[in-house]
Design an enzyme around this catalytic site. Structure first.
Site, PDB file in Angstrom:
ATOM      1  N   GLU A 179     -13.389  11.571  45.854  1.00 40.45           N
ATOM      2  CA  GLU A 179     -12.031  11.052  45.786  1.00 40.45           C
ATOM      3  C   GLU A 179     -10.955  12.015  46.395  1.00 40.45           C
ATOM      4  O   GLU A 179     -10.358  11.676  47.322  1.00 40.45           O
ATOM      5  CB  GLU A 179     -11.718  10.908  44.266  1.00 40.45           C
ATOM      6  CG  GLU A 179     -10.432  10.204  44.126  1.00 40.45           C
ATOM      7  CD  GLU A 179     -10.169   9.860  42.705  1.00 40.45           C
ATOM      8  OE1 GLU A 179      -8.719   9.401  42.658  1.00 40.45           O
ATOM      9  OE2 GLU A 179     -10.709  10.300  41.657  1.00 40.45           O
ATOM     10  N   HIS A 211     -17.714   9.999  39.159  1.00 39.03           N
ATOM     11  CA  HIS A 211     -16.656  10.047  40.143  1.00 39.03           C
ATOM     12  C   HIS A 211     -17.169  11.079  41.252  1.00 39.03           C
ATOM     13  O   HIS A 211     -17.605  12.331  40.908  1.00 39.03           O
ATOM     14  CB  HIS A 211     -15.320  10.461  39.701  1.00 39.03           C
ATOM     15  CG  HIS A 211     -14.704   9.590  38.599  1.00 39.03           C
ATOM     16  ND1 HIS A 211     -15.383   8.838  37.767  1.00 39.03           N
ATOM     17  CD2 HIS A 211     -13.371   9.001  38.581  1.00 39.03           C
ATOM     18  CE1 HIS A 211     -14.190   8.287  36.910  1.00 39.03           C
ATOM     19  NE2 HIS A 211     -13.277   8.394  37.594  1.00 39.03           N
ATOM     20  N   ARG A 230      -5.460   7.113  18.061  1.00 42.10           N
ATOM     21  CA  ARG A 230      -5.804   7.876  17.124  1.00 42.10           C
ATOM     22  C   ARG A 230      -6.961   7.373  16.049  1.00 42.10           C
ATOM     23  O   ARG A 230      -7.599   7.874  15.502  1.00 42.10           O
ATOM     24  CB  ARG A 230      -4.655   8.428  16.535  1.00 42.10           C
ATOM     25  CG  ARG A 230      -3.709   9.056  17.167  1.00 42.10           C
ATOM     26  CD  ARG A 230      -2.653  10.102  16.574  1.00 42.10           C
ATOM     27  NE  ARG A 230      -1.959  10.748  17.666  1.00 42.10           N
ATOM     28  CZ  ARG A 230      -1.227  11.809  17.317  1.00 42.10           C
ATOM     29  NH1 ARG A 230      -0.793  12.179  16.026  1.00 42.10           N
ATOM     30  NH2 ARG A 230      -0.515  12.480  18.251  1.00 42.10           N
TER      31      ARG A 230
END
Length: 342
Positions: A203, A200, A76
């Site tokens: 996959e 990506h 945070r």
């Protein structure tokens, strides 16, 4: 002989390494996770190491994403990101990792109201500390979940261009593996700004997503890419153009992308002449690290020369400068020669 004292184990530990596909948030070890969850009193998360271990038992890839998104809630403020980065860097350096390019799940923080300036200030503090204390070099690949759509990608890229430090080397897309075609203009803008295209693909979504990453997004490396082996023409393309494929065997097993480790295509990818790099992806979540991925590769039948090749591929596929690459390759070759003489 104790396997941890074996010649192979010694070689793996001595081998200088780079890691190119590892997520900063997914590298959060349980003590840091629990410390930050308690600090911010985040409800609904595990409270003990045993509960964390059970939390990280994934039913499938979608469940993994669900847990990942819930876990980043503990990050945070600037201090949190600095703490995480310093801890991840220390554990990488202990494995003789000299250089790493880490994905940062930037959109997940922006969506929670954490400004990019806070994220980058924290990770840069941790990066500088790690370079001073351990000599490891870190670079960043901010990314966004593809299943959140183009708007999420645009918001992430805007934040990177406004607040990203020079240590940002690329732009990524992950999350649930959706069609990459809608991100054409987004990635054109990222590349025009000097960011490397590092998505990506392949996959869980099939070889067509790898083609889209290459042809639509201008991908320079493919994250995961194991589905490429389903398409001989794609394999030929990856080999001919020497496109690196960042492979993470244990991750693929834990997310059920492969049903059994023995079925993992890593050996076939090397046999096909692909430029494969070895990576841990989200190591504490998958009960692994980069050293263990080299052990896994050896268990799949790769010999010391193959392991050295994976390490050299990682150096070649990285965004290290040319002089640093030459030095690391020389060290890898020296480690292999020493191991072969034992």
């Amino acid at each position: 002989m104790d396997p941890l004292c074996s010649p192979v184990e010694r070689f793996i530990r001595d081998l200088p390494k780079v890691e190119l596909h590892v997520h900063l948030e997914g590298s959060m070890c349980p003590p840091v996770f629990l410390r930050l969850a308690e600090k911010h009193r985040v409800p609904g998360l595990p409270k003990t190491p045993e509960e964390v271990a059970a939390y990280y038992e994934f039913r499938d890839f979608a469940h993994f994403i669900e847990v990942y998104v819930a876990s980043v809630q503990v990050l945070r403020d600037e201090e949190d990101f600095a703490l995480l980065t310093a801890d991840v860097a220390r554990r990488l350096a202990a494995q003789n990792v000299r250089y790493a390019e880490l994905h940062i799940s930037l959109y997940n923080h922006l969506a929670r109201g954490v400004p990019a300036s806070v994220v980058f200030a924290g990770v840069e503090h941790g990066r500088r500390e790690a370079e001073r204390e351990h000599g490891i070099r870190l670079r960043w690949i901010p990314d966004f979940p593809g299943d959140y759509g183009v708007e999420a990608g645009e918001r992430t890229l805007d934040a990177v261009l406004a607040d990203g430090p020079p240590s940002v080397v690329g732009f990524g897309v992950g999350g649930m593996e959706v069609d990459r075609t809608p991100f054409r203009d987004l990635y054109a803008r990222a590349r025009a700004a000097g960011l490397h295209s590092l998505p990506h693909a392949g996959e869980t979504g099939g070889p067509q997503n790898v083609w889209a990453a290459l042809e639509v997004l201008g991908a320079e490396r493919i994250g995961h890419g194991i589905d490429s082996m389903e398409d001989p023409r794609l394999v030929d393309h990856l080999r001919e153009h020497q496109v690196p494929v960042d492979v993470s065997p244990t991750s693929n097993l834990r997310t059920r992308a492969v049903a059994d480790l023995a079925e993992h295509p890593l050996p076939r990818m090397l046999e096909a002449g692909l430029t494969v790099t070895l990576n841990s992806d989200d190591p504490p979540m998958f009960g692994t690290d980069l050293v263990n991925e080299y052990r896994t590769a050896h268990a799949l039948g790769l010999d010391l020369a193959d392991l050295a090749l994976l390490a050299r591929n990682g150096v070649a596929a990285s965004y290290l400068d040319a002089a640093a690459k030459r030095e690391l390759v020389a060290e890898i070759d020296a480690a292999l020669a020493a191991a072969e003489q034992r």
